[in-house]
Design a protein around this motif. Structure first.
Motif, mmCIF file in Angstrom:
data_model
loop_
_atom_site.group_PDB
_atom_site.id
_atom_site.type_symbol
_atom_site.label_atom_id
_atom_site.label_comp_id
_atom_site.label_asym_id
_atom_site.label_seq_id
_atom_site.Cartn_x
_atom_site.Cartn_y
_atom_site.Cartn_z
ATOM 1 N N PRO A 1 0.697 -8.427 -12.376
ATOM 2 C CA PRO A 1 -0.621 -7.809 -12.202
ATOM 3 C C PRO A 1 -0.623 -6.931 -10.952
ATOM 4 N N GLN A 2 -1.457 -5.915 -10.965
ATOM 5 C CA GLN A 2 -1.647 -5.151 -9.739
ATOM 6 C C GLN A 2 -2.600 -5.933 -8.850
ATOM 7 N N VAL A 3 -2.283 -5.986 -7.575
ATOM 8 C CA VAL A 3 -3.143 -6.628 -6.586
ATOM 9 C C VAL A 3 -3.553 -5.541 -5.609
ATOM 10 N N VAL A 4 -4.863 -5.371 -5.440
ATOM 11 C CA VAL A 4 -5.381 -4.352 -4.536
ATOM 12 C C VAL A 4 -6.369 -4.972 -3.566
ATOM 13 N N LYS A 5 -6.597 -4.262 -2.469
ATOM 14 C CA LYS A 5 -7.625 -4.634 -1.492
ATOM 15 C C LYS A 5 -8.327 -3.348 -1.073
ATOM 16 N N ARG A 6 -9.515 -3.504 -0.525
ATOM 17 C CA ARG A 6 -10.235 -2.322 -0.021
ATOM 18 C C ARG A 6 -9.830 -2.093 1.422
ATOM 19 N N GLU A 7 -9.490 -0.852 1.706
ATOM 20 C CA GLU A 7 -9.093 -0.475 3.058
ATOM 21 C C GLU A 7 -9.639 0.920 3.323
ATOM 22 N N GLY B 1 -12.491 2.111 2.609
ATOM 23 C CA GLY B 1 -13.226 2.590 1.451
ATOM 24 C C GLY B 1 -12.372 2.934 0.244
ATOM 25 N N MET B 2 -11.073 2.677 0.315
ATOM 26 C CA MET B 2 -10.158 3.004 -0.782
ATOM 27 C C MET B 2 -9.532 1.713 -1.307
ATOM 28 N N LEU B 3 -9.091 1.729 -2.567
ATOM 29 C CA LEU B 3 -8.329 0.617 -3.108
ATOM 30 C C LEU B 3 -6.854 0.867 -2.811
ATOM 31 N N VAL B 4 -6.221 -0.113 -2.176
ATOM 32 C CA VAL B 4 -4.829 0.003 -1.754
ATOM 33 C C VAL B 4 -4.042 -1.159 -2.341
ATOM 34 N N LYS B 5 -2.911 -0.861 -2.983
ATOM 35 C CA LYS B 5 -2.059 -1.928 -3.509
ATOM 36 C C LYS B 5 -1.522 -2.755 -2.353
ATOM 37 N N THR B 6 -1.378 -4.057 -2.603
ATOM 38 C CA THR B 6 -0.805 -4.937 -1.592
ATOM 39 C C THR B 6 0.111 -5.961 -2.250
ATOM 40 N N GLU B 7 1.176 -6.266 -1.555
ATOM 41 C CA GLU B 7 2.055 -7.373 -1.939
ATOM 42 C C GLU B 7 2.286 -8.269 -0.731
ATOM 43 N N ASP B 8 1.366 -8.187 0.220
ATOM 44 C CA ASP B 8 1.450 -8.971 1.447
ATOM 45 C C ASP B 8 0.941 -10.384 1.173
#
Length: 192
Positions: A109-115, A117-124
């Protein structure tokens, strides 16, 4: 804020547990590895739970003449379960007042967070762990495996929305060491 489109549900804020979305994981030896997590849905979130029930009904209607043949809707097994009924709340207090369900996917799945004001992919791993709050995109479908028939949901994508206490005994370093008292003359670097 939650959304429904046929058998697809975008939840309101849920809490994630048993998170395996960065690397696939097999529950038992010999099983196929999948990306998975458990969603903890507050019982007071009538919107998300209502959409889930409608999506379960839609998945049932689409499969009642083949995969779910012979099963009445009222007797349908689903993976949406009651935490107060099925879990030991003293041992696992995070399940109190919650409905829960396991969701998985063979594809990552894609995992994103808001940063900013934008959606940014994260694998942290600091962004996606057991205890984090998130919005999940899931899709309900019928299953008929080894004589078990019912409706479950697959995991599409995750938007993390806020940090939560780690579940499963893990703690962050600040909570472990933040209240330690240090004497001014102590050498902070014992290896120097």
């Amino acid at each position: 804020m939650a959304k429904l489109n046929g058998t697809k549900v975008i939840t309101n804020k849920v809490r994630l547990s048993f998170v395996h979305v960065l690397e696939p994981h097999a529950m038992e030896e010999g099983q196929e590895k999948k990306y998975s997590t458990m969603l903890l849905i507050p019982k007071e979130d009538k919107e998300t739970l209502g959409y889930m029930k409608k999506a379960i009904k839609a998945a049932y209607e689409a499969s009642k003449s083949d995969k779910l043949k012979g099963i009445k809707f009222e007797k349908l097994k689903t993976t949406l379960r009651d935490g107060d009924d099925e879990m030991d709340i003293e041992e696992r207090p995070e399940f109190e007042g919650m409905m829960f369900m396991n969701v998985s996917s063979k594809t990552k799945p894609q995992v994103v967070k808001r940063e900013d004001g934008m959606l940014v992919k994260t694998e942290d791993p600091d962004d996606i762990y057991s205890g984090v709050y998130a919005i999940a995109s899931i899709n309900f479908y019928a299953f008929n495996t080894a004589g078990n028939k019912g409706v479950t949901a697959g995991l599409n994508n995750i938007l993390t929305t806020g940090k939560g206490d780690f579940l499963g005994g893990r703690a962050n370093a600040e909570s472990d060491f933040g209240d330690l008292e240090w004497e001014d003359d102590e050498d902070d670097d014992m290896f120097a």
